[in-house]
Design a protein around this motif. Structure first.
Motif, PDB file in Angstrom:
ATOM      1  N   LEU A  33      45.921  39.803  32.635  1.00  0.00           N
ATOM      2  CA  LEU A  33      45.874  38.540  33.375  1.00  0.00           C
ATOM      3  C   LEU A  33      44.495  38.280  33.971  1.00  0.00           C
ATOM      4  CD1 LEU A  33      49.328  38.700  35.187  1.00  0.00           C
ATOM      5  CD2 LEU A  33      48.645  37.082  33.397  1.00  0.00           C
ATOM      6  N   GLU A  34      43.738  39.333  34.246  1.00  0.00           N
ATOM      7  CA  GLU A  34      42.399  39.130  34.780  1.00  0.00           C
ATOM      8  C   GLU A  34      41.515  38.426  33.762  1.00  0.00           C
ATOM      9  OE1 GLU A  34      39.289  41.712  37.437  1.00  0.00           O
ATOM     10  OE2 GLU A  34      40.179  42.701  35.696  1.00  0.00           O
ATOM     11  N   ARG A  85      46.634  30.131  41.189  1.00  0.00           N
ATOM     12  CA  ARG A  85      45.865  30.613  40.047  1.00  0.00           C
ATOM     13  C   ARG A  85      45.282  31.975  40.416  1.00  0.00           C
ATOM     14  NH1 ARG A  85      43.690  29.230  35.311  1.00  0.00           N
ATOM     15  NH2 ARG A  85      41.677  30.196  34.726  1.00  0.00           N
ATOM     16  N   LEU A  86      45.630  32.960  39.623  1.00  0.00           N
ATOM     17  CA  LEU A  86      45.182  34.330  39.924  1.00  0.00           C
ATOM     18  C   LEU A  86      43.675  34.452  39.749  1.00  0.00           C
ATOM     19  CD1 LEU A  86      47.997  36.431  38.187  1.00  0.00           C
ATOM     20  CD2 LEU A  86      47.726  35.959  40.624  1.00  0.00           C
ATOM     21  N   ARG A  87      43.012  34.863  40.834  1.00  0.00           N
ATOM     22  CA  ARG A  87      41.577  35.125  40.803  1.00  0.00           C
ATOM     23  C   ARG A  87      41.344  36.640  40.867  1.00  0.00           C
ATOM     24  NH1 ARG A  87      42.291  31.314  44.699  1.00  0.00           N
ATOM     25  NH2 ARG A  87      41.745  32.815  46.330  1.00  0.00           N
ATOM     26  N   PRO A  88      40.120  37.099  40.641  1.00  0.00           N
ATOM     27  CA  PRO A  88      39.863  38.555  40.682  1.00  0.00           C
ATOM     28  C   PRO A  88      40.316  39.223  41.967  1.00  0.00           C
ATOM     29  CG  PRO A  88      37.993  37.426  39.698  1.00  0.00           C
ATOM     30  CD  PRO A  88      38.936  36.355  40.166  1.00  0.00           C
ATOM     31  N   GLU A  89      40.195  38.507  43.107  1.00  0.00           N
ATOM     32  CA  GLU A  89      40.623  39.135  44.357  1.00  0.00           C
ATOM     33  C   GLU A  89      42.150  39.308  44.399  1.00  0.00           C
ATOM     34  OE1 GLU A  89      39.346  34.815  45.298  1.00  0.00           O
ATOM     35  OE2 GLU A  89      38.671  36.527  44.074  1.00  0.00           O
ATOM     36  N   ASP A  92      42.781  42.359  42.276  1.00  0.00           N
ATOM     37  CA  ASP A  92      42.435  43.561  43.046  1.00  0.00           C
ATOM     38  C   ASP A  92      43.578  43.948  43.977  1.00  0.00           C
ATOM     39  OD1 ASP A  92      39.969  44.021  41.933  1.00  0.00           O
ATOM     40  OD2 ASP A  92      38.882  42.827  43.412  1.00  0.00           O
ATOM     41  N   ALA A  93      44.086  42.973  44.690  1.00  0.00           N
ATOM     42  CA  ALA A  93      45.143  43.259  45.659  1.00  0.00           C
ATOM     43  C   ALA A  93      46.424  43.711  44.956  1.00  0.00           C
ATOM     44  CB  ALA A  93      45.409  42.020  46.511  1.00  0.00           C
ATOM     45  N   LEU A  94      46.785  43.060  43.862  1.00  0.00           N
ATOM     46  CA  LEU A  94      48.000  43.449  43.142  1.00  0.00           C
ATOM     47  C   LEU A  94      47.871  44.848  42.546  1.00  0.00           C
ATOM     48  CD1 LEU A  94      48.842  40.052  41.405  1.00  0.00           C
ATOM     49  CD2 LEU A  94      50.158  41.171  43.219  1.00  0.00           C
TER      50      LEU A  94
END
Length: 762
Positions: A33-34, A85-89, A92-94
């Motif tokens: 997903l990233e 919308r999934l961002r890199p941060e 990271d958290a997930l």
């Protein structure tokens, strides 16, 4: 423990298994997903994994796990519905939440639950920044050097649960599903090793039917010849006018032999069929047992893709790992030993190889770096190629570092080839980093990787293209339990050279052997190769056949190349490795043993140790010349020694030690076998153990001393027991010598034998 407690314990174990499987799904899905945040299949897979963990944690009563999985599920559902919308941060958290769930599910890790409030606040802040400002716990930034969860180790089987879990439990007790949906059970490595050992022995046992079948076939032919002879005799008797009684008796004999011929024919057919089926079943059993030890290469990659991604993020370099050949089957022991060197090489590729995004864009490369790992089978080996699309190695900087460290003079370095320069990177303590960071510069580099690969009886090679990246080529055996070898004969004994170390075999003509600086060499493919005699290295009598050529095995260990002259090449075999008795310690030039198809013993050569022996002989000037056509001891009667011991390892080692001194050695497997051998043959010395089945050594010595023919036979007792009462028992029974040694790889046994009966040829 009450039944309720036992049931709870089994559910906790099940939750740990559930977390192990689902966190792998989460890690793989989140990294996908990233790269593409809108993949619906990956969003669905991650959401289902989080949902399953939430339900499993609720069943076993782990509230912290419920909270973490719930907030992760909310985040993923929001992404599915388009509200986020999934961002890199977010990724990271997930991923941190994935690690946290694994820690919570790991018994004995109390820090997992303590980190839950900070994680919940961090993810809540990412989902609702306005609400996050009102929270007392600030969001935790992504760590500079991520800490990865250690992969779970399952060397012991999980205990069977005492009670069936509730119907809504995540999985039934004792059952897991593999990648193809099959049922998977956990078995200890020791049990698999034992199964493989038993199956290999059964395979050898079926080969023992072949000589019986051959004897039966020969008996059938002889029986037919006997019947034809009787037919001729009958014709002669009828022609000579013999009376009817004689002819009737002969006819009865012929009829009886005809009936026995039918029985013999049927028995030979049945034995042939049984032998074929037994060998097929034994081969299938062996192949199945061996397959049980094999695992897909992907098993060693758990967490590696995540590690590459996280390390790249911490260094400001977007990097992804591409793996090819994940289903390549490899022995589980090899997989475990490969994890550390592969991790080091992957970290090395990200830190040293991949450039910063700015430099990559200037060089016309994609901003994201790629590390590619490819696994494949080749000639019984696992071949790994790890490449990166980075900057490669600055050879000028490497040359300066070699000179500055005083490893070689500048004029010599200037004349080195690229391969010679790159070999310096494998030296202990060598690093191109000037300062120590969390990833590099500690001096523990490629030398550690090379050492671990050598322990696997493998090899590693580095190549590079300036500006385009590096490639590490690794070759290791597919399994440590089985080794493909070339079996040779030397001095009447069988030895095996692992194929991984053999460059080639060839016949060297006598006139092609030259003397250079007092050493023997021959010219092959543009280089001089040193020639040594296997008889000297292995302490065997020199029995090279007369002729105009030598049979030579060319062995390689890194850059060392030697030709070993052997008496005879037997052929290539796949051998099941049988470790030597640990009481023997390290046997020089030998790594382990094995059994050939006929049940005879073969020793597997430790090539690295053998080459050290060659270097030692060269440094001391004791390397012998190979005398072509020479034979030692021809026509000279040798003294005979009977070795009686129920330990195969000890028995064979004593036989080899005495045989190397020129004695003619016979062996017996226990006291009864030894007593039968003494009564049927003549010997000059008896060497016996004490503790043996059927008849122990004390009983054997007592029988020898009571026998008029054997009472003067010298007897030596060799035993690991060194108590005074054991020594007294042996001597009181009539032994002439009692040797108590913990090992036999020194001269104590040989000196004692010479003291009793003198040299091998008197």
């Amino acid at each position: 423990m009450t039944p309720e407690q036992m049931r709870d314990a089994s559910l906790l174990e099940l939750f740990s298994l559930e977390a192990e499987a689902q966190t792998q799904v989460l890690s793989a899905g989140l990294m996908a997903l990233e790269r593409n945040p809108a993949q619906p299949d990956q969003l669905e897979a991650c959401m289902r994994a989080a949902h399953s963990l939430k339900g499993a944690a609720r069943i076993v009563g782990i509230d912290a796990g419920v909270s973490v999985a719930h907030v992760m599920e909310d985040c993923l559902v929001a992404a599915q519905e388009g509200r986020l919308r999934l961002r890199p941060e977010h990724i990271d958290a997930l991923l941190q939440g994935t690690d946290l769930l694994m820690r919570i599910a790991t018994p004995g890790d109390p820090g997992g639950e303590a980190a839950v409030p900070a994680f919940l606040a961090q993810l809540a802040g990412l989902l609702d920044p306005a609400a996050a400002q009102a929270l007392p716990v600030p969001a935790t930034p992504a760590p500079a050097a991520p800490v990865l969860p250690e992969p779970p180790v399952a060397s012991e089987p999980l205990p069977e649960p005492a009670a069936e879990p509730e119907p809504h439990a995540p999985r039934k007790a004792g059952k897991r599903t593999g990648e193809n949906g099959e049922r998977v059970l956990r078995v200890t490595a020791d049990r698999l090793n034992s199964l493989l050992d038993l199956s290999s022995k059964s395979l050898v046992e079926t080969q023992r039917l072949k000589p019986y079948l051959a004897t039966l076939q020969r008996l059938k032919r002889m029986h037919g010849q006997g019947m034809r002879a009787l037919d001729g005799l009958k014709a002669q008797l009828e022609a000579s006018g013999q009376n009817a009684e004689v002819l009737q008796a002969l006819a009865q004999t012929q009829q009886l032999l005809a009936e026995t011929q039918q029985i013999l024919l049927q028995q030979a057919t049945d034995l042939d069929e049984f032998g074929w089926q037994a060998s097929q079943r034994a081969q299938l059993l062996y192949d199945t047992a061996l397959a049980c030890r094999m695992r897909p290469f992907a098993d060693v990659l758990n967490g590696q893709s995540r590690m590459v991604r996280d390390l790249g993020r911490s260094l400001g370099k977007p990097v992804r790992l591409v793996v090819e050949g994940e289903k390549t089957q490899v022995d589980r022991d090899v997989l475990e030993k490969l994890e550390a060197p592969l991790t080091h090489l992957l970290r090395n590729a990200v830190d040293h190889g991949i450039e910063s995004p700015e430099r990559r864009l200037l060089a016309g490369k994609p901003e994201e770096g790629t590390v590619r790992l490819r696994a494949s089978h080749q000639a019984g080996l696992l071949v790994l190629e790890l490449t990166d699309d980075g900057a490669g190695i600055d050879l000028q900087r490497l040359s300066r570092s070699i000179v500055e460290r005083g490893l070689s003079p500048a004029d010599t370095v200037a004349q080195m080839s690229e391969a010679e320069l790159l070999s310096f990177l494998f030296l202990p303590g060598f690093s191109l980093r000037d300062k120590v960071t969390e990833v590099s510069g500690r001096g523990v580099g490629l030398d550690a990787v090379q050492h671990m690969v050598r322990e696997l009886r493998g090899a590693i090679e580095l190549t590079q293209v300036a500006g385009q990246g590096c490639c590490f080529h690794l070759e290791v055996p597919l399994t440590l339990s089985v080794v493909r070898s070339l079996v040779v004969e030397e001095g009447g004994e069988a030895y095996a050279f692992p194929l991984a170390h053999i460059e080639r075999t060839l016949d060297v003509a006598a006139e092609d052997i030259v003397q250079i600086e007092g050493r023997q060499h021959f010219w092959h493919e543009g280089r001089h190769i040193g020639l040594v005699a296997a008889s000297q290295l292995l302490n065997r009598p020199a029995t090279q056949d007369e002729g105009h050529s030598l049979r030579v095995v060319v062995i390689r260990e890194r850059d060392q190349l030697y030709g070993v002259a052997v008496q005879r090449l037997i052929g290539e075999r796949v051998l099941v490795v049988m470790p030597l008795d640990p009481r023997l310690g390290k046997v020089q030039d030998i790594s382990s043993g094995a059994l050939l198809d006929d049940g005879s013993v073969v020793l597997i050569i430790d090539v690295e140790d053998l080459l050290r022996s060659v270097e030692k002989l060269l440094s001391t000037g004791r390397l012998e010349r190979i005398e072509r056509g020479a034979r030692s001891g021809r026509g000279v009667a040798r003294k005979r020694v009977l070795v009686v011991d129920d330990s195969l390892t000890v028995r064979e080692l004593q036989r080899k030690l005495l045989g190397n001194r020129g004695y003619d050695v016979a062996v017996a497997v226990d006291g009864m076998d030894g007593w039968n051998a003494l009564r049927s043959d003549d010997f000059d010395l008896l060497i016996t153990d004490i503790d043996m089945p059927r008849m122990d050594g004390i009983e054997l010595v007592t029988l020898v001393r009571r026998d008029h023919r054997l009472q003067s036979l010298p007897v030596m007792v060799v035993s690991y027991k060194d108590r005074e009462e054991d020594r007294r028992r042996g001597l009181d029974a009539g032994a002439d010598y009692y040797l108590a040694k913990a090992s036999f790889h020194d001269d104590a046994l040989l000196d004692a034998v010479e003291e009793l009966i003198g040299g091998a040829q008197g």
